[in-house]
Design a protein around this motif. Structure first.
Motif, PDB file in Angstrom:
ATOM      1  N   ALA A 136       0.822  -1.225   0.000  1.00  0.00           N
ATOM      2  CA  ALA A 136       0.000   0.000   0.000  1.00  0.00           C
ATOM      3  C   ALA A 136       0.849   1.265   0.000  1.00  0.00           C
ATOM      4  O   ALA A 136       0.429   2.303  -0.525  1.00  0.00           O
ATOM      5  N   LEU A 137       2.041   1.212   0.588  1.00  0.00           N
ATOM      6  CA  LEU A 137       2.891   2.405   0.652  1.00  0.00           C
ATOM      7  C   LEU A 137       3.273   2.905  -0.731  1.00  0.00           C
ATOM      8  O   LEU A 137       3.568   4.095  -0.904  1.00  0.00           O
ATOM      9  N   THR A 138       3.286   2.030  -1.732  1.00  0.00           N
ATOM     10  CA  THR A 138       3.664   2.454  -3.079  1.00  0.00           C
ATOM     11  C   THR A 138       2.612   3.357  -3.714  1.00  0.00           C
ATOM     12  O   THR A 138       2.896   4.026  -4.704  1.00  0.00           O
ATOM     13  N   ARG A 139       1.403   3.377  -3.183  1.00  0.00           N
ATOM     14  CA  ARG A 139       0.339   4.254  -3.712  1.00  0.00           C
ATOM     15  C   ARG A 139      -0.179   5.192  -2.617  1.00  0.00           C
ATOM     16  O   ARG A 139      -1.348   5.603  -2.638  1.00  0.00           O
ATOM     17  N   LEU A 140       0.674   5.502  -1.671  1.00  0.00           N
ATOM     18  CA  LEU A 140       0.285   6.403  -0.575  1.00  0.00           C
ATOM     19  C   LEU A 140      -0.188   7.771  -1.080  1.00  0.00           C
ATOM     20  O   LEU A 140      -1.196   8.292  -0.569  1.00  0.00           O
ATOM     21  N   PRO A 141       0.481   8.412  -2.069  1.00  0.00           N
ATOM     22  CA  PRO A 141      -0.031   9.714  -2.552  1.00  0.00           C
ATOM     23  C   PRO A 141      -1.462   9.627  -3.063  1.00  0.00           C
ATOM     24  O   PRO A 141      -2.278  10.513  -2.805  1.00  0.00           O
ATOM     25  N   GLN A 142      -1.781   8.549  -3.794  1.00  0.00           N
ATOM     26  CA  GLN A 142      -3.141   8.393  -4.315  1.00  0.00           C
ATOM     27  C   GLN A 142      -4.156   8.179  -3.187  1.00  0.00           C
ATOM     28  O   GLN A 142      -5.257   8.740  -3.211  1.00  0.00           O
ATOM     29  N   LEU A 143      -3.783   7.390  -2.197  1.00  0.00           N
ATOM     30  CA  LEU A 143      -4.685   7.139  -1.072  1.00  0.00           C
ATOM     31  C   LEU A 143      -4.957   8.423  -0.297  1.00  0.00           C
ATOM     32  O   LEU A 143      -6.099   8.730   0.052  1.00  0.00           O
ATOM     33  N   VAL A 144      -3.892   9.178  -0.013  1.00  0.00           N
ATOM     34  CA  VAL A 144      -4.036  10.417   0.764  1.00  0.00           C
ATOM     35  C   VAL A 144      -4.841  11.450  -0.015  1.00  0.00           C
ATOM     36  O   VAL A 144      -5.693  12.156   0.547  1.00  0.00           O
ATOM     37  N   THR A 145      -4.574  11.558  -1.325  1.00  0.00           N
ATOM     38  CA  THR A 145      -5.321  12.521  -2.150  1.00  0.00           C
ATOM     39  C   THR A 145      -6.806  12.204  -2.150  1.00  0.00           C
ATOM     40  O   THR A 145      -7.653  13.099  -2.035  1.00  0.00           O
ATOM     41  N   PHE A 146      -7.140  10.917  -2.275  1.00  0.00           N
ATOM     42  CA  PHE A 146      -8.544  10.506  -2.263  1.00  0.00           C
ATOM     43  C   PHE A 146      -9.200  10.864  -0.931  1.00  0.00           C
ATOM     44  O   PHE A 146     -10.268  11.489  -0.900  1.00  0.00           O
ATOM     45  N   ALA A 147      -8.561  10.486   0.183  1.00  0.00           N
ATOM     46  CA  ALA A 147      -9.143  10.741   1.502  1.00  0.00           C
ATOM     47  C   ALA A 147      -9.249  12.237   1.788  1.00  0.00           C
ATOM     48  O   ALA A 147     -10.268  12.711   2.292  1.00  0.00           O
TER      49      ALA A 147
END
Length: 476
Positions: A60-71
């Motif tokens: 999951a850390l490899t897509r952390l920017p996408q996760l944070v942007t969504f949230a």
């Protein structure tokens, strides 16, 4: 004083002070739960889609920017549409409606970011799964949260010293939806008339500090009708040394209602309480820089809308497109405020100022539309660019009204110690302002803003202005 940062005010389920602004502890807790659920929904949506197309699932850390942007996008939209308002917190139906609007807006922001900065957003197929799962999880969280918070178990327990009308106000406040406290007991400190029937007489309590502890109170509120030579200093000292907080009524009401209560404050409270630091150099520079950048961007981006509005006004009725009106600004300095004309040209015959009314018959058809969506306010960005106004601050009033209100409302002149704004704390909390009583309520919110100003509060106001635009029950 705590000018910046997050400060816990003590006690169970107390308010948390975030950059001077009081936020209910339960709201912050729900916000943290929502953030975790949004991150989980985004991750699950990505994993499901990856399995569907046979893609290897990386950590999951490899897509952390996408996760944070969504949230972050959805959380900001949720704040903006009023998902965390007291009404939404205690009505699953209203919360669901606003959540769906917030999720839709958040996904729109994601779509824009996808074209502008594709590296920090998900694909559209991922967004579909994440959005659907977010709606289910967030609504379920509201169902559970509403059941848990309806109980007094999570509310802090307060003992009120006093049994008169001032104490009676707290009784009504505790019964409101979303109240963060419950009254564990009232103590009548004098033999005067009582507004609270269940109050115990002070002389019937051998040890007041022991009584407060026995009631499991985390705070004592001083609500005496007359404080001159009547403060029970010995009792208050003993209570405080047991670890129970002691708060005067004015500070308690400010914290619980988000306004400065004019019925209970006095000049000494305003002088010695913390706040009124809006003149700080750094925050002032940040505010001015934000005003310049956003006003230029707004005028540029909205140019097509402005041109269409100008044409519609001109076609509907004869007269000027813009309406300039003298207003009172910072330090009582007058200036002219530009707006699109939304009323007939004879709306104020004789030049006499008239309060705006609900369903005002002077408003034109085009004017009614542009008022609902706040387009009539956009030309004020020119006043912001010139430095006469800010985007956030008390609404500037007309000199005739100011002269009248200063004579009828205490501390009205103090609202002019901060720069006026297009939107403000009063506008998002008390939309209508067409009478002296309305002006009094709005002044209480304006004083709270002036006292507790911070860039964080400005951001909160700007976000929640979206709620007023979407649900324009307060449009004038």
């Amino acid at each position: 004083m705590h000018p910046v940062g997050i400060v816990y005010t003590g006690g169970k389920a107390r308010m948390v002070r975030v950059f001077r602004h009081y936020v209910p502890h339960l709201v912050l807790m729900l916000g943290a739960i929502d953030a975790a659920l949004l991150l989980a929904a985004a991750e699950i949506g990505w994993v499901v889609r990856a399995h569907q197309i046979g893609m290897a699932v990386t950590p999951a850390l490899t897509r952390l920017p996408q996760l944070v942007t969504f949230a972050a996008s959805l959380l900001l939209a949720m704040v903006g549409v009023g998902v965390y308002s007291p009404e939404s917190l205690h009505s699953v139906r209203q919360a669901t409606a606003r959540l769906l609007v917030a999720i839709s807006l958040g996904v729109l922001v994601q779509s824009v970011l996808f074209f502008a900065v594709p590296g920090i957003t998900f694909w559209r197929s991922n967004l579909l799964y994440a959005m659907t799962l977010s709606a289910v999880l967030l609504v379920a969280a509201r169902v559970v949260f509403a059941q848990v918070t309806d109980s007094d178990a999570l509310k802090r327990r307060v003992v009120v010293l006093g049994a008169g009308p001032r104490a009676g106000r707290l009784e009504g406040l505790a019964k409101r939806p979303g109240a963060s406290f419950c009254v564990a007991g009232y103590v009548a400190m004098t033999a005067g008339a009582r507004a609270v029937g269940q109050a115990r007489a002070r002389e019937d309590i051998p040890n007041l500090a022991e009584h407060v502890v026995a009631l499991r109170a985390s705070e004592v509120v001083l609500a005496l009708e007359e404080r001159r030579n009547a403060l029970p200093l010995a009792d208050l000292l003993r209570i405080r040394t047991t670890g129970v907080n002691v708060t005067d009524l004015s500070s308690f009401l400010e914290r619980e209602t988000g306004r400065v209560d004019l019925a209970s404050v006095n000049p000494s409270w305003l002088i010695f309480s913390d706040g009124f630091s809006s003149g700080r150099v750094l925050s002032g520079l940040m505010k001015r820089g934000f005003d310049i950048v956003v006003s230029l961007a707004l005028l540029g981006c909205m140019a097509p809308v402005l041109l269409v509005t100008m044409l519609a006004i001109k076609l509907e009725s004869r007269g000027p497109v813009f309406y300039r009106q003298r207003r009172v600004g910072l330090f009582n300095e007058p200036f002219d405020i530009p707006k699109f004309r939304s009323m007939r040209t004879d709306a104020e015959s004789g030049g006499k100022a008239v309060w705006a009314m609900k369903d005002d018959p002077r408003v034109t058809r085009v004017g009614r539309l542009i008022r609902k969506v706040r387009i009539d306010e956009i030309p004020q960005a020119w006043s912001v660019l010139k430095g006469e106004m800010s985007f956030v601050g008390p609404r500037p009033e007309r000199p005739q009204f100011v002269e009248s209100l200063e004579g009828q409302l205490p501390y009205y002149a103090e609202r002019h110690m901060v720069k006026p704004g297009i939107t403000g704390w009063a506008q998002i909390n008390y939309p209508y302002g067409a009478s002296i009583d309305d002006a009094r309520h709005k002044l209480e919110y304006d004083l709270y803003y002036a006292k507790n100003y911070s860039p964080f509060l400005d951001l909160l106001i700007l976000l929640q202005t979206l709620r007023v635009v979407l649900w324009p029950e307060g449009a004038r």
